[in-house]
Design an enzyme around this catalytic site. Sequence first.
Site, short mmCIF file in Angstrom:
data_model
loop_
_atom_site.label_atom_id
_atom_site.label_comp_id
_atom_site.label_asym_id
_atom_site.label_seq_id
_atom_site.Cartn_x
_atom_site.Cartn_y
_atom_site.Cartn_z
N ASP A 67 -24.55 12.54 -13.20
CA ASP A 67 -24.02 13.42 -14.25
C ASP A 67 -24.24 12.83 -15.63
OD1 ASP A 67 -22.23 11.34 -13.93
OD2 ASP A 67 -20.59 12.57 -13.23
N ASN A 136 -8.42 12.74 -9.46
CA ASN A 136 -8.19 14.11 -8.97
C ASN A 136 -9.13 14.48 -7.83
OD1 ASN A 136 -10.62 14.40 -10.25
ND2 ASN A 136 -9.93 15.85 -11.80
N HIS A 138 -12.44 14.16 -7.83
CA HIS A 138 -13.79 14.63 -8.18
C HIS A 138 -14.86 13.63 -7.73
CE1 HIS A 138 -13.76 12.77 -12.56
NE2 HIS A 138 -14.15 11.90 -11.68
N GLU A 143 -15.22 18.85 -10.54
CA GLU A 143 -13.76 18.84 -10.65
C GLU A 143 -13.16 19.77 -9.58
OE1 GLU A 143 -12.77 16.53 -12.42
OE2 GLU A 143 -13.11 16.73 -14.57
P1 PGA Z 1 -14.10 5.18 -12.40
O1 PGA Z 1 -14.52 6.72 -12.26
O2 PGA Z 1 -15.06 4.41 -11.55
O3 PGA Z 1 -14.24 4.88 -13.86
O4 PGA Z 1 -12.69 5.09 -11.91
C1 PGA Z 1 -14.84 7.22 -11.01
C2 PGA Z 1 -15.18 8.69 -11.15
O5 PGA Z 1 -14.60 9.36 -12.02
O6 PGA Z 1 -15.99 9.17 -10.35
#
Ligand code: PGA
Length: 264
Positions: A67, A136, A138, A143
């Site tokens: 992404d 959450n 994702h 999302e």
């Molecule tokens: P993080 O993010 O590794 O910074 O916790 C993970 C994600 O949002 O996929």
Amino acid sequence: MQIVIQPDAQAVARYGAAAIIRQIRQHPASVLGLATGATPILLYQQLITAYQHGEVSFQAVKTFNLDEYIGLAATHPQSYRYFMQHHLFNHIDIQPENTAVPEGDAADPLLACEQYEQKIMAAGGIDIQLLGIGRNGHIGFNEPSSGLRSRTRIKTLTQQTIADNARFFAPGEYQPHLSITMGIGTILDARKVLLLATGKAKAKAVKAMVEGPLSASCPASALQLHQQATVVLDEEAASDLEQLAFYRHIEQENAALLRRLNRD
Ligand code: PGA
């Protein structure tokens, strides 16, 4: 889903890096799906060290990132292209033209999404997709409510994701609320999936992914449908799992079987 529980974040990174190195050694022209965020940084450090020690070469490897923020140029320090250059690509022997990150500043982002899917297909598909997980649930920027068969497209970020990522932006700095992300269907097409999660803040999402119902409310639960998904957790991220003892038991049984077959 194979659940692997490691003592801490460093061990999670070692396990994940070993899986990727094994993949590249078996198939030097592998196609990797890569992720950004805090979680994979330690794994990327392991890959850089392995490269520096001559244990792996990325000469023929192709990569596709999950992404990118819409509205940030590749040169912006918070863009995911910048992150990848800084944390991995600048330190290994990968060909720059073999690294793909969705174009956050494309003149036509809708077209950029379609072209990204075509480019993955033209490369022969993704051999191993690295993932983190949001609080959450994702994966990528898919999302909650994301279609379980979605493809690369534009997604609006939730308030929680924007708040979670605010720490990377200076106070008052513009923080994007739109992204281009591979879809859940795109991720599920990868031949193998390797999801890493560390820290207590991820425990609830991990439980929903592994033990919850298959649901767009927890996009990562879609990995329940994948044939070769490995979830690598530290003790904290695993701490809400109800069947924790059973997962450890399976791991021991698998290790014993592989030893017996001389495949460890
Ligand atoms: P993080 O993010 O590794 O910074 O916790 C993970 C994600 O949002 O996929």
